[in-house]
Write an enzyme that holds these catalytic residues in place. Structure first.
Site, PDB file in Angstrom:
ATOM      1  N   ASP A 136       2.717   0.601  -0.600  1.00 39.86           N
ATOM      2  CA  ASP A 136       3.008   1.285  -1.916  1.00 39.86           C
ATOM      3  C   ASP A 136       3.479   1.191  -2.743  1.00 39.86           C
ATOM      4  O   ASP A 136       3.430  -0.014  -3.451  1.00 39.86           O
ATOM      5  CB  ASP A 136       4.770   1.960  -1.436  1.00 39.86           C
ATOM      6  CG  ASP A 136       5.499   2.761  -1.760  1.00 39.86           C
ATOM      7  OD1 ASP A 136       4.798   3.675  -2.304  1.00 39.86           O
ATOM      8  OD2 ASP A 136       6.150   2.376  -2.093  1.00 39.86           O
ATOM      9  N   ASN A 180       3.309  13.900   1.430  1.00 35.12           N
ATOM     10  CA  ASN A 180       2.389  13.855   0.226  1.00 35.12           C
ATOM     11  C   ASN A 180       1.830  14.954  -0.465  1.00 35.12           C
ATOM     12  O   ASN A 180       1.321  15.449  -1.359  1.00 35.12           O
ATOM     13  CB  ASN A 180       1.475  12.736   0.635  1.00 35.12           C
ATOM     14  CG  ASN A 180       2.056  11.220   0.388  1.00 35.12           C
ATOM     15  OD1 ASN A 180       1.191   9.869   1.647  1.00 35.12           O
ATOM     16  ND2 ASN A 180       3.471  10.725   0.015  1.00 35.12           N
ATOM     17  N   TRP A 181       1.506  15.582   0.730  1.00 38.04           N
ATOM     18  CA  TRP A 181       0.519  17.602   0.236  1.00 38.04           C
ATOM     19  C   TRP A 181       1.637  17.824  -1.170  1.00 38.04           C
ATOM     20  O   TRP A 181       1.105  18.556  -2.304  1.00 38.04           O
ATOM     21  CB  TRP A 181       0.909  18.091   1.465  1.00 38.04           C
ATOM     22  CG  TRP A 181       0.128  17.991   1.960  1.00 38.04           C
ATOM     23  CD1 TRP A 181       1.070  17.255   3.404  1.00 38.04           C
ATOM     24  CD2 TRP A 181      -1.096  17.548   2.267  1.00 38.04           C
ATOM     25  NE1 TRP A 181      -0.011  17.326   4.304  1.00 38.04           N
ATOM     26  CE2 TRP A 181      -1.202  17.590   3.844  1.00 38.04           C
ATOM     27  CE3 TRP A 181      -2.624  17.747   1.733  1.00 38.04           C
ATOM     28  CZ2 TRP A 181      -2.734  17.621   4.086  1.00 38.04           C
ATOM     29  CZ3 TRP A 181      -3.712  17.979   1.766  1.00 38.04           C
ATOM     30  CH2 TRP A 181      -3.601  17.098   3.852  1.00 38.04           C
TER      31      TRP A 181
HETATM   32  C1  FPP Z   1       2.086   5.076  -1.911  1.00 38.57           C
HETATM   33  O1  FPP Z   1       1.658   4.751  -2.835  1.00 38.57           O
HETATM   34  C2  FPP Z   1       0.175   5.488  -1.614  1.00 38.57           C
HETATM   35  C3  FPP Z   1       0.087   6.651  -1.216  1.00 38.57           C
HETATM   36  C4  FPP Z   1       1.195   7.771  -1.524  1.00 38.57           C
HETATM   37  C5  FPP Z   1      -1.345   6.518  -0.845  1.00 38.57           C
HETATM   38  C6  FPP Z   1      -2.072   4.671  -0.538  1.00 38.57           C
HETATM   39  C7  FPP Z   1      -3.017   5.371  -0.238  1.00 38.57           C
HETATM   40  C8  FPP Z   1      -4.419   4.430  -0.394  1.00 38.57           C
HETATM   41  C9  FPP Z   1      -4.151   3.033  -0.233  1.00 38.57           C
HETATM   42  C10 FPP Z   1      -6.607   4.935  -0.083  1.00 38.57           C
HETATM   43  C11 FPP Z   1      -6.059   4.565   1.066  1.00 38.57           C
HETATM   44  C12 FPP Z   1      -7.792   4.143   0.677  1.00 38.57           C
HETATM   45  C13 FPP Z   1      -8.744   3.542   1.861  1.00 38.57           C
HETATM   46  C14 FPP Z   1      -9.669   3.165   2.368  1.00 38.57           C
HETATM   47  C15 FPP Z   1      -7.248   2.834   3.012  1.00 38.57           C
HETATM   48  P1  FPP Z   1       2.497   6.057  -4.049  1.00 38.57           P
HETATM   49  O2  FPP Z   1       1.949   6.559  -5.319  1.00 38.57           O
HETATM   50  O3  FPP Z   1       3.905   6.441  -4.075  1.00 38.57           O
HETATM   51  O4  FPP Z   1       3.208   4.500  -5.439  1.00 38.57           O
HETATM   52  P2  FPP Z   1       4.036   4.936  -6.319  1.00 38.57           P
HETATM   53  O5  FPP Z   1       5.662   4.791  -5.489  1.00 38.57           O
HETATM   54  O6  FPP Z   1       4.215   3.435  -7.273  1.00 38.57           O
HETATM   55  O7  FPP Z   1       4.196   6.050  -7.269  1.00 38.57           O
END
Ligand code: FPP
Length: 252
Positions: A32, A80-81
């Site tokens: 996260d 997440n969608w």
């Molecule tokens: C949450 O952070 C993260 C995700 C929903 C996506 C996680 C995906 C990756 C790390 C890439 C996957 C690829 C590989 C190669 C493993 P957030 O976007 O909710 O962060 P925020 O809370 O700061 O908005």
């Protein structure tokens, strides 16, 4: 349905733990903070996910170095969608690239891949990559990465309950004799030991539908670092914190 529960090996963190305490066999991470990391730099959210993907590679390598046997990461949740199309396709593109490379280097790296979640909603291309990675890597037994993709813990339990009900209807099971161990065989994580340690970076203090069944007795470590900034030293800190906990599993 056949379910094999793997025997627990005791692994010793010889590299960094002077007291030879066993390193957690299974670590699970909510990756996260990618969005905030990007925002802090005036970058699009997809740049945060790209950096998060690099962090995943570094941490997965480090886990292998110190002897962690299972690493489970929350890469995309059932919720997440709701994000923009651009962000979703950015994350899916990163996963496609990563799995394409993993398939290319499969024999060299000998990592077992498993996918938790309902893969039916993924694109046919990504689904095929997941299936190929899981099938082709199933012969390896050294380290295992479990990707949670279109994963939600409640959804996993509902799917497991439906599969169990179908077996009851087919006369293969009886409802009255169901035990926790039987039910685990219907979960995406069948055969994988529960995580001893669940880590959530980014400062958020909730579990967000991540492995609710499997983490019933896990130690949770919440950390104030955004996932793209997460370093092997942060994993060491989380493991140190885990060592300080007194795990009693409901006993005195
Ligand atoms: C949450 O952070 C993260 C995700 C929903 C996506 C996680 C995906 C990756 C790390 C890439 C996957 C690829 C590989 C190669 C493993 P957030 O976007 O909710 O962060 P925020 O809370 O700061 O908005």
């Amino acid at each position: 349905m056949i379910c094999i529960t793997m025997k627990k090996e005791v692994l010793v963190l010889a590299l960094s733990d002077k007291e030879n305490r066993p390193v957690p066999e299974h670590i699970a991470i909510i990756m996260d903070g990618n969005g905030r990391w990007a925002k802090n730099r005036g970058l699009p959210r997809t740049a945060g996910h790209k950096a998060g993907g690099e962090t995943f590679r570094r941490i997965a390598n480090y886990c292998r170095t110190i002897g962690v046997k299972y690493l489970t990461v929350y890469a995309f949740s059932t919720e997440n969608w709701k994000r923009s199309e651009e962000e979703i396709s950015g994350i899916m593109g990163l996963l496609e690239r990563y799995l394409t490379e993993a398939l290319r280097d499969m024999e060299k790296n000998a990592v077992t891949f498993r996918f938790f979640g309902d893969l039916s909603r993924l694109s046919p291309k990504l689904r095929k990559l997941c299936e190929d990675a899981q099938t082709r890597s199933s012969e390896f037994h050294e380290v295992q990465v479990n990707f949670c993709l279109n994963y939600g813990g409640r959804d996993e339990i509902i799917r497991a309950a439906k599969a169990f009900a179908a077996d009851v209807a087919a006369g293969k099971r009886t409802a009255d004799s169901l035990t926790e161990t039987d039910f685990e065989c219907y979960l995406d994580s069948a055969g994988v030991p529960d995580p001893e340690l669940v880590i959530r970076p980014s400062g958020e203090m909730r579990t967000s539908n991540f492995l609710p069944w499997q983490s019933a007795y896990s130690e949770f470590v919440f950390m104030n670092v955004l996932w793209p900034d997460f370093k092997p030293a942060d994993l060491d800190k989380a493991i140190e914190e885990y060592y300080r906990r007194n795990r009693r599993f409901g006993g005195a």
